[in-house]
Design a protein around this motif. Structure first.
Motif, PDB file in Angstrom:
ATOM      1  N   THR A 185       0.996  -1.425   0.180  1.00 14.52           N
ATOM      2  CA  THR A 185       0.106   0.382   0.191  1.00 14.52           C
ATOM      3  C   THR A 185       0.882   1.023  -0.354  1.00 14.52           C
ATOM      4  OG1 THR A 185      -1.673  -1.289   1.297  1.00 14.52           O
ATOM      5  CG2 THR A 185      -1.509   0.852   0.880  1.00 14.52           C
ATOM      6  N   VAL A 203      -2.587   5.698   7.791  1.00 14.21           N
ATOM      7  CA  VAL A 203      -3.175   4.919   7.213  1.00 14.21           C
ATOM      8  C   VAL A 203      -2.761   4.075   8.117  1.00 14.21           C
ATOM      9  CG1 VAL A 203      -3.210   2.597   5.368  1.00 14.21           C
ATOM     10  CG2 VAL A 203      -3.452   4.621   4.885  1.00 14.21           C
ATOM     11  N   VAL A 260      -7.405   6.041   8.078  1.00 19.52           N
ATOM     12  CA  VAL A 260      -7.775   4.950   7.548  1.00 19.52           C
ATOM     13  C   VAL A 260      -7.688   3.573   8.067  1.00 19.52           C
ATOM     14  CG1 VAL A 260      -8.179   3.187   5.391  1.00 19.52           C
ATOM     15  CG2 VAL A 260      -7.604   5.866   5.180  1.00 19.52           C
ATOM     16  N   SER A 278      -7.144  -0.761   9.006  1.00 24.18           N
ATOM     17  CA  SER A 278      -7.111  -1.917   8.851  1.00 24.18           C
ATOM     18  C   SER A 278      -7.688  -2.494   9.681  1.00 24.18           C
ATOM     19  CB  SER A 278      -5.395  -3.078   8.767  1.00 24.18           C
ATOM     20  OG  SER A 278      -4.616  -1.940   8.827  1.00 24.18           O
ATOM     21  N   TYR A 285     -10.755  -5.855   5.468  1.00 24.60           N
ATOM     22  CA  TYR A 285     -10.642  -7.060   4.723  1.00 24.60           C
ATOM     23  C   TYR A 285     -10.784  -8.187   4.886  1.00 24.60           C
ATOM     24  CZ  TYR A 285      -6.424  -4.051   5.476  1.00 24.60           C
ATOM     25  OH  TYR A 285      -5.757  -2.656   5.324  1.00 24.60           O
ATOM     26  N   HIS A 320      -7.384   1.553   0.011  1.00 29.03           N
ATOM     27  CA  HIS A 320      -6.582   2.358   1.099  1.00 29.03           C
ATOM     28  C   HIS A 320      -6.771   3.984  -0.006  1.00 29.03           C
ATOM     29  CE1 HIS A 320      -5.404  -1.275   2.556  1.00 29.03           C
ATOM     30  NE2 HIS A 320      -5.493  -0.776   3.670  1.00 29.03           N
TER      31      HIS A 320
END
Ligand code: UD1
Length: 327
Positions: A16, A70, A112, A114, A167, A232
């Motif tokens: 990413t 992120v 953002v 995960s 995810y 992302h």
């Protein structure tokens, strides 16, 4: 525009990071290197350190002019989380809270995060939607849900806005075969398939063939890691445009069984996959795949890579990097 990427030296984080840089954003990677690898970050600005170091986070944000984050950094081994819950609550939950504190102090408002489909546990239906019941079946999943909720409260009480990405099964490697997963640190299916196929492990253990699925083996939603990386970027763009906080599944919307993965591997690589059927693994649902309509509607994101791309890139990466980035 600079993005702080926590855990950017890991598998999904490094791929990413590279994609974010290619869109013209600046980055700074923060990673302890406990599981990540410095080599995976390349020449991106890098700080070795912990998200729980609030002062460090604040300083990095101010020095690098960070306006977006992120947040990948976390422990992710489900089995270990059940044996050592404190390690997971401390690192994942407390660490994230300290990170968010640092971001707040530095005035960073776009995050953002995960998250994981594991927050659904055994889904009540498939494809599973974001507003379906949540039922964590591991400490790992619970830590991710606690962080989701923390971000939800920050959205309500501060100017912080966030995109939570749940995810499904991240898999595959970068197309150019320079970034991928280290099978020595992974419990997931595709690295295990590759290990057995390439003769680095005895036969793959298929965990059960008596599930109520078409061929009896477990069904999951395998998403190419570069498609996941693109989600992302789409999430960052959404927040930059002033978009509201949102939680989205990131999957293909299609289920693939373990046997279908084995068949695809044999077809794509021309190799035999040695396997044996063993008992089910505790806690494995029969089927889990995404309803991916929300992310498509919100960001216009759709996956571009096929299952064959996942297998081909995983095979190319693992055969050339049997020790991951230490190869
Ligand atoms: C697992 C984790 C999940 C985590 C996700 C991504 C569990 C119960 N769930 O999901 O919390 O978010 O990884 O890291 O650990 N399989 C085999 N043989 C193997 C390995 C897997 O047959 O050696 C099967 C599994 O039974 C399952 C499928 O392959 O049907 C995928 O397994 P895996 O890659 O471990 O992912 P999940 O179990 O979906």
């Amino acid at each position: 525009m600079t993005v702080l990427i926590t855990g950017g030296a890991g598998y999904i984080g490094s791929i990413t990071t590279r994609l974010i840089r290619s869109t013209g954003r600046g980055v700074v990677v923060l990673d302890t290197l406990e599981n990540g690898r410095r080599k995976a970050v390349g020449d991106a600005p890098f700080v070795q350190g912990d998200v729980a170091d609030t002062n460090l986070v604040e300083r990095i944000c101010k020095e690098h002019g960070v306006d977006e984050v992120v947040h990948f950094a976390a422990y992710k081994a489900v089995g270990e989380s059940m044996e050592n819950p404190t390690k997971y609550f401390q690192n994942n939950v407390t660490g994230s809270q300290k990170l968010f504190d640092g971001l707040n102090r530095a005035g960073v408002q776009r995050v953002v995060f995960s998250s994981t489909a594991a927050v659904y546990g055994t889904p009540t239906r498939v494809p599973v939607r974001e507003d379906d019941p949540l039922s964590c079946e591991s400490v790992y999943a619970e830590t991710k849900l606690m962080i989701e909720r923390t971000l939800g409260w920050y959205s309500k009480t501060t100017n912080m806005r966030s995109v939570v990405l749940r995810y499904f099964n991240a898999a595959g490697a970068s197309q150019d075969c320079t970034l991928g997963e280290d099978w020595r640190h992974s419990q997931n299916l595709i690295p295990h398939v590759m290990k057995a196929t390439l003769g680095f492990a005895p036969a793959l253990k298929v965990f059960g063939n008596d599930f109520p699925t078409p061929d009896g083996t477990g069904v999951r939603d395998y998403i190419h890691v570069e498609d996941l990386a693109a989600a992302h970027v789409a999430a960052l763009d959404h927040l930059k445009k002033g978009g509201e906080s949102i939680t989205c599944n990131v999957g293909t919307g299609f289920g693939t069984s373990v046997m279908q993965i084995i068949d695809a591997t044999e077809r794509v690589t021309g190799m035999k996959v040695p396997y044996e059927i063993v008992d089910r693994r505790a806690g494995d649902p029969a089927e889990c795949y995404a309803d991916a309509s929300r992310i498509n509607a919100a960001f216009g994101w759709t996956p571009k890579h096929s299952l064959d791309d996942i297998i081909a890139t995983a095979y190319a990466w693992h055969s050339s990097h049997p020790q991951g980035h230490d190869s």
